[in-house]
Design a protein around this motif. Structure first.
Motif, PDB file in Angstrom:
ATOM      1  N   THR A 118       0.840  -1.208   0.000  1.00 10.66           N
ATOM      2  CA  THR A 118       0.000   0.000   0.000  1.00 10.66           C
ATOM      3  C   THR A 118       0.871   1.252   0.000  1.00 10.66           C
ATOM      4  OG1 THR A 118      -1.770  -1.154   1.167  1.00 10.66           O
ATOM      5  CG2 THR A 118      -1.792   1.254   1.242  1.00 10.66           C
ATOM      6  N   ALA A 119       1.929   1.231   0.814  1.00 11.16           N
ATOM      7  CA  ALA A 119       2.833   2.384   0.858  1.00 11.16           C
ATOM      8  C   ALA A 119       3.540   2.571  -0.481  1.00 11.16           C
ATOM      9  CB  ALA A 119       3.852   2.189   1.980  1.00 11.16           C
ATOM     10  N   ALA A 120       3.981   1.458  -1.102  1.00 17.15           N
ATOM     11  CA  ALA A 120       4.682   1.563  -2.386  1.00 17.15           C
ATOM     12  C   ALA A 120       3.766   2.116  -3.472  1.00 17.15           C
ATOM     13  CB  ALA A 120       5.213   0.186  -2.791  1.00 17.15           C
ATOM     14  N   ILE A 121       2.493   1.698  -3.456  1.00 16.96           N
ATOM     15  CA  ILE A 121       1.540   2.183  -4.467  1.00 16.96           C
ATOM     16  C   ILE A 121       1.158   3.638  -4.212  1.00 16.96           C
ATOM     17  CG2 ILE A 121      -0.804   1.869  -5.349  1.00 16.96           C
ATOM     18  CD1 ILE A 121      -0.420  -1.148  -4.822  1.00 16.96           C
ATOM     19  N   ALA A 122       1.051   4.018  -2.936  1.00 14.11           N
ATOM     20  CA  ALA A 122       0.602   5.377  -2.606  1.00 14.11           C
ATOM     21  C   ALA A 122       1.715   6.412  -2.709  1.00 14.11           C
ATOM     22  CB  ALA A 122       0.034   5.390  -1.188  1.00 14.11           C
ATOM     23  N   TRP A 134      -2.100   8.326 -11.714  1.00 10.18           N
ATOM     24  CA  TRP A 134      -3.094   7.331 -12.084  1.00 10.18           C
ATOM     25  C   TRP A 134      -2.955   6.939 -13.554  1.00 10.18           C
ATOM     26  CZ3 TRP A 134      -5.837   3.772 -10.046  1.00 10.18           C
ATOM     27  CH2 TRP A 134      -6.907   3.192 -10.756  1.00 10.18           C
ATOM     28  N   SER A 135      -2.681   7.934 -14.418  1.00  8.07           N
ATOM     29  CA  SER A 135      -2.508   7.625 -15.845  1.00  8.07           C
ATOM     30  C   SER A 135      -1.310   6.709 -16.061  1.00  8.07           C
ATOM     31  CB  SER A 135      -2.335   8.916 -16.650  1.00  8.07           C
ATOM     32  OG  SER A 135      -1.071   9.519 -16.386  1.00  8.07           O
ATOM     33  N   ASP A 139      -1.434   3.063 -17.841  1.00  3.85           N
ATOM     34  CA  ASP A 139      -0.551   2.712 -18.955  1.00  3.85           C
ATOM     35  C   ASP A 139       0.299   1.478 -18.632  1.00  3.85           C
ATOM     36  OD1 ASP A 139      -1.532   4.777 -20.432  1.00  3.85           O
ATOM     37  OD2 ASP A 139       0.149   6.141 -20.045  1.00  3.85           O
ATOM     38  N   SER A 140       0.723   1.383 -17.383  1.00  2.00           N
ATOM     39  CA  SER A 140       1.502   0.224 -16.970  1.00  2.00           C
ATOM     40  C   SER A 140       0.687  -1.059 -17.110  1.00  2.00           C
ATOM     41  CB  SER A 140       1.973   0.401 -15.524  1.00  2.00           C
ATOM     42  OG  SER A 140       2.668  -0.736 -15.074  1.00  2.00           O
ATOM     43  N   TRP A 141      -0.571  -1.004 -16.680  1.00  4.96           N
ATOM     44  CA  TRP A 141      -1.436  -2.178 -16.794  1.00  4.96           C
ATOM     45  C   TRP A 141      -1.664  -2.549 -18.259  1.00  4.96           C
ATOM     46  CZ3 TRP A 141      -3.012  -6.200 -14.302  1.00  4.96           C
ATOM     47  CH2 TRP A 141      -4.121  -6.920 -14.764  1.00  4.96           C
ATOM     48  N   ARG A 142      -1.877  -1.545 -19.107  1.00  6.86           N
ATOM     49  CA  ARG A 142      -2.064  -1.825 -20.530  1.00  6.86           C
ATOM     50  C   ARG A 142      -0.810  -2.440 -21.144  1.00  6.86           C
ATOM     51  NH1 ARG A 142      -4.990   3.958 -22.059  1.00  6.86           N
ATOM     52  NH2 ARG A 142      -7.088   3.393 -21.298  1.00  6.86           N
ATOM     53  N   ASN A 143       0.340  -1.964 -20.714  1.00  8.15           N
ATOM     54  CA  ASN A 143       1.587  -2.519 -21.234  1.00  8.15           C
ATOM     55  C   ASN A 143       1.725  -3.990 -20.852  1.00  8.15           C
ATOM     56  OD1 ASN A 143       4.270  -2.248 -22.459  1.00  8.15           O
ATOM     57  ND2 ASN A 143       5.011  -2.569 -20.374  1.00  8.15           N
TER      58      ASN A 143
END
Length: 324
Positions: A118-122, A134-135, A139-143
């Motif tokens: 959670t800390a790494a994502i936030a 967020w963008s 983009d990372s998920w699409r990649n």
């Protein structure tokens, strides 16, 4: 930091943490850690890591995070393991597979891992506009789901790299299904067999390290030869175990154990220098079939020793505190 100081420090710190993790993992084995053993493991595992270290690739930090997390898991230091795993995830999301396997085996890792992830994502949201962060996640998920899942070129050392070297390949959908099935099989193995009492801390954390590294290398469709910097240490540790069994005559066939240990060392040296010798004639073709073949071999050996045969040495038989 200014060039070249920053780039030099990046490389030296990466190698320092890799070496520290290697030494810590040796101390979890039944065979005592020693300067001679550390030198042998370094000579065996370093050549396959030199490409990533030379170029300063993120792969060397993925390897360092894996080794440090493996040592922390073996010593039951859950928060330290979670921090290293989260660092690896922040560098490359391929660390999600090792995280999942570790959490399946050790429920006590769930809370530290949830907090650290959670800390790494936030954390990025504190450094840039939320819409921009967020963008980048989108983009990372699409990649991951589009570009990386549709690799058709023959230049990566994953399972399809091996198949393409043999004149065939798995279509995209079948390739995704095969990787998912492989991951599900490992997950079931750790969930069902990983908590058995006979599987001591040293055995299970070594199995986690070796199988996680091999899964990432075989199932990431963009695994380069330099990605195998995370393969050298688990393979060298297997050689260390086999040589120790042969020298102490605890194996059923000591001569076979010693031959197996030196064969693993020879394999690592071939992986490290073979491509450099053959590149003028065949390019990178050797890497594309030799590397995944070796990863498949380590998968079978590590899984059999830990879960089937139950012979992998671990700290349950030699307390860590007694290691010189």
């Amino acid at each position: 930091m200014p060039i070249p100081l920053g780039e030099m420090l990046w490389r030296w710190l990466g190698e320092l943490w890799i070496d520290h993790g290697k030494w810590s993992l040796m101390r979890l084995q039944a065979r005592p850690a020693s300067a001679r053993g550390f030198l042998l493991l370094s000579i065996a595992s370093l050549p396959v890591s030199l490409g990533a270290l030379q170029m300063g690739q993120a792969n060397m930090w993925i390897a360092a995070a894996l080794f440090q997390a493996g040592a922390a898991l073996g010593h039951e230091r859950w928060w330290r393991a979670a921090l290293w795993l989260s660092l690896g995830f922040a560098i490359k999301p391929i660390m999600l597979a090792p995280i999942g396997l570790a959490m399946l085996r050790t429920p006590r890792l769930w809370l530290p891992m949830a907090c650290a992830l959670t800390a790494a994502i936030a954390l990025p949201f504190t450094m840039a506009a939320p819409s921009y962060v967020w963008s980048q996640y989108v983009d990372s998920w699409r990649n991951l789901t589009d570009s990386c899942a549709q690799v058709t070129t023959h230049r990566f050392a994953d399972i399809n790299g091996l198949l393409r070297s043999l004149g065939t390949e798995l279509p995209s959908r079948w390739s995704i299904a095969a990787r998912a099935m492989f991951g599900a099989a490992l997950a079931a193995l750790f969930a069902v067999r990983g908590r058995e009492r006979r599987l001591g801390q040293g055995s299970w954390c070594y199995a986690w390290l070796a199988l996680s590294a091999c899964y990432v290398l075989l199932c990431n469709p963009m695994s380069e030869a330099n990605s195998y910097c995370m393969f050298g240490v688990p393979a060298a540790l297997l050689a260390w175990q086999l040589l120790g069994e042969g020298e102490s005559r605890t194996a059923g066939n000591p001569a076979l154990a010693i031959a197996g240990g030196w064969s693993v060392i020879g394999m690592l040296l071939l992986m490290g220098i073979g491509s450099e010798i053959t590149r003028p004639w065949i390019g990178n073709s050797l890497d594309l079939w030799l590397y995944p073949t070796c990863a498949l071999g380590l998968t079978c050996a590590a899984g059999w020793r830990a879960f089937a045969a139950g012979t992998a040495p671990d700290s349950a038989r030699t307390p860590v505190a007694s290691v010189p």
